[in-house]
Design an enzyme around this catalytic site. Structure first.
Site, mmCIF file in Angstrom:
data_model
loop_
_atom_site.group_PDB
_atom_site.id
_atom_site.type_symbol
_atom_site.label_atom_id
_atom_site.label_comp_id
_atom_site.label_asym_id
_atom_site.label_seq_id
_atom_site.Cartn_x
_atom_site.Cartn_y
_atom_site.Cartn_z
ATOM 1 N N TYR A 10 45.906 36.871 55.600
ATOM 2 C CA TYR A 10 44.850 35.896 55.324
ATOM 3 C C TYR A 10 43.803 35.938 56.435
ATOM 4 C CZ TYR A 10 48.499 34.420 52.170
ATOM 5 O OH TYR A 10 49.458 34.417 51.185
ATOM 6 N N VAL B 19 49.801 38.707 34.638
ATOM 7 C CA VAL B 19 50.603 38.683 33.423
ATOM 8 C C VAL B 19 49.951 37.761 32.394
ATOM 9 C CG1 VAL B 19 52.849 38.137 32.451
ATOM 10 C CG2 VAL B 19 52.696 39.101 34.751
ATOM 11 N N PRO B 20 49.532 38.289 31.228
ATOM 12 C CA PRO B 20 48.950 37.431 30.187
ATOM 13 C C PRO B 20 49.991 36.477 29.608
ATOM 14 C CG PRO B 20 48.413 39.750 29.827
ATOM 15 C CD PRO B 20 49.505 39.703 30.856
ATOM 16 N N HIS C 127 54.576 42.639 42.298
ATOM 17 C CA HIS C 127 54.655 41.433 43.123
ATOM 18 C C HIS C 127 56.040 40.801 42.944
ATOM 19 C CE1 HIS C 127 50.084 40.417 43.541
ATOM 20 N NE2 HIS C 127 50.271 41.718 43.427
ATOM 21 N N GLU D 269 44.476 45.292 40.577
ATOM 22 C CA GLU D 269 45.512 44.275 40.341
ATOM 23 C C GLU D 269 45.314 43.664 38.959
ATOM 24 O OE1 GLU D 269 46.894 41.354 43.353
ATOM 25 O OE2 GLU D 269 46.102 39.854 41.938
#
Length: 604
Positions: free
Chosen positions: A155, A26-27, A83, A23
């Site tokens: 989760y 995004v910078p 995503h 994964e």
């Protein structure tokens, strides 16, 4: 390909090794994006099943997500999962994101509700948006049918808004029932709890793949911070082993690797997991160390049946592309960008090279030099003479520098047989751009030159591309003609048979060549059982003219970095390439005889 299908294919053999994926987030800066592409490019060679890219909810970062997905699919050839969150996303923005993914060839979406605002408060849907991830899953499935594989989050240790594990499993079942294909879990370190959770999930009738989310440990402070933020438990033996070395990042990474390897082995042994997903945090080393210790990184990447000597795009418009001009061998970003609207790819052959093959150089809105000015200086310094530029290329050829203004990727072992000659040329003031040695029937499985299906043979003509002072061009051509003359004068070759063919051009478009205008010269080809000859790299005029524009534009942009008075020597040196040098490529069509190209430069 859809992730669930890839995993099913990868694990058809019950004894197959676990697979893995990465994964990336995004910078926030353009140079960060560029550095991420370089990292993705390197990590491609570890052979992940896929990568996924996080969503920047709304605004510029969400646009960057789709840009990164497009580049990963189309340029880097990486199977990508995008995503997509409900946060700040009215349906029109969701529709645009899905269309962008669809158009790029991305077939995988991780559908998420998203996080609440950073400044606190409850999560609320925007007007015209979705409230739950299950609504987003249902919408994607309704609109796109089975085109997308849809992943959802889970989760194992509870969620901030719902600590009850059993309730969360019911929510997970609802997402599966409306169309989810795979599950990626939140990070965890308590493997025993995770295995118990998997048993509960399976007992509830959820049978889709469970992909565990794994966070490597690179420093003690980051380890504690992320565990606290995610509200997950830290097993006692983790603390016992990490606490004594917490002030030494290298030791923390080493111990963390050992702990994650133990965790991964227990996951696989449990039978619930056969794929590992690493939250890289856009870093490389920690994830790779774990994979190496798990023996999941092969020494040589297994070649697939459609492997070519260049990275194949996964964009659906380019699936039948089998030929590329060799000039862009080390500049795949610009080649894919400039040919993205070319209508000849569906034919699977070069076709008519005049048919909108190359977009205008102006389409590069951020310039053709892929590094920022600051990063360019960090990488390549401030060359103040042609000798400095030549020395920079020598450092590249010897592995001391990983890129050049006109070469985005590190040098490979392919040049080893001609490295000494290339170094000598640069030391003499001739600047090499691209090259390949001759190859005569090497097995397609060869670790250096091989490509394509097994049990085949590959061939290459020796090729050299370089910048030479214009004052030496006439002597170079005379040397080429001296080698060609015996063949041209033979009665066996009535139509000018040239052993050495060339193109020479300067920035003023003064072109000379001894090839036919409409010819395409295959410089790499392969012979494989039961199929036609493949010729995946060529040299031809139209593409060379397009490449020439790019080469001189790169030099121009590089020189403008040094517009201040104190760097005038650097600007002058680089600009002399534009004014005083010609771009040349030479092909030695005799791939079985003695090397001829490098002899041209003796006493030049």
């Amino acid at each position: 390909m859809r992730i669930s299908h890839k995993l099913q294919k990868a694990h058809e053999d019950a004894n197959s090794k676990p697979t893995f994926s990465f994964e990336f987030f995004v910078p926030k800066t353009s140079q960060g994006v560029q550095n991420l592409y370089d990292r993705m490019d390197r990590m491609y060679n570890y052979n992940p099943q896929f990568i996924d890219v996080t969503w920047g909810a709304g605004g510029r970062l969400s646009n960057l997500t789709t840009d990164i997905v497009q580049t990963a699919q189309s340029v880097l050839g990486l199977e990508t999962c995008m995503h997509l969150t409900c946060t700040n996303m009215p349906i029109e923005l969701i529709d645009k994101a899905l269309k962008d993914a669809y158009d790029s060839g991305c077939q995988n979406i991780l559908a998420l509700r998203g996080d609440p605002p950073i400044d606190g408060g409850e999560w609320t849907a925007v007007e015209g948006g979705f409230t739950y991830a299950k609504d987003l899953v249902k919408y994607i499935r309704t609109k796109y049918g089975d085109h997308f594989d849809i992943g959802v989050a889970a989760y194992p240790e509870g969620h901030t808004e719902e600590p009850d594990q059993d309730v969360l499993i019911e929510y997970l079942k609802e997402k599966v029932d409306v169309g989810a294909d795979f599950i990626i879990t939140q990070m965890f370190y308590d493997v025993e709890n995770f295995i118990r959770w998997c048993e509960k999930v399976r007992a509830r009738g959820i049978s889709i793949p469970i992909i565990p989310g794994l966070m490597p440990i690179s420093s003690y402070s980051a380890f504690k911070r992320r565990a606290t933020w995610s509200e997950i438990s830290i097993p006692k033996h983790f603390e016992d082993r990490l606490q004594p070395v917490k002030d030494d990042d290298q030791l923390v990474r080493d111990v963390g690797t050992e702990l994650l390897v133990e965790l991964c082995n227990k996951l696989v042994e449990s039978g619930h997991v056969n794929h590992l997903h690493f939250y890289t945090m856009n870093l490389e080393k920690s994830s790779v160390m774990i994979l190496e210790d798990l023996h999941l990184i092969a020494e040589e990447k297994e070649k697939s049946l459609d492997t070519l000597p260049w990275r194949k795009s996964l964009n659906p418009t380019r699936t039948k592309e089998t030929v590329r001009p060799i000039f862009w061998k080390n500049r795949k970003y610009s080649y894919v960008t400039r040919t993205q609207d070319w209508d000849e790819f569906p034919n699977g052959r070069w076709g008519d090279s005049n048919s909108a093959a190359f977009g205008d150089i102006e389409l590069f809105t951020h310039g053709v030099l892929r590094q920022s000015p600051k990063r360019s200086i960090e990488l390549w310094g401030k060359p103040s003479s042609i000798q400095d530029i030549s020395a920079l290329v020598v450092n590249y050829l010897t592995g001391k520098v990983n890129s050049l203004p006109w070469s985005d990727t590190p040098v490979t072992s392919e040049i080893d047989s001609i490295k000494d000659q290339l170094v000598a040329l640069n030391q003499s003031g001739i600047i090499t751009i691209n090259s390949q040695p001759k190859v005569n029937g090497v097995p397609s499985s060869d670790s250096t030159y091989g490509w394509g299906p097994k049990n085949g043979y590959v061939y290459q003509k020796q090729y050299l591309e370089f910048l030479i002072p214009k004052a030496k061009v006439q002597a170079l051509v005379a040397n080429i003609e001296a080698i060609n003359k015996p063949f041209n004068s033979s009665d066996n070759y009535k139509d000018n048979y040239n052993i050495l063919t060339y193109f020479i051009i300067d920035n003023n478009d003064d072109l000379s060549s001894n090839t036919k205008d409409d010819s395409a010269n295959a410089v790499t080809w392969g012979i494989f059982p039961g199929q036609e000859v493949l010729q995946p790299t060529i040299v031809e005029k139209v593409s060379f003219l397009a490449w020439k524009d790019e080469v001189y534009r790169i030099a121009q942009e590089w020189s403008t970095i040094f517009d201040n008075d104190e760097d005038v020597a650097s600007k002058t040196a680089i600009h002399s390439i534009i004014d005083d040098y010609a771009l040349v490529n030479i092909v030695d069509n005799d791939f079985v005889g003695q090397d001829k190209i490098f002899s041209l430069f003796e006493n030049l």
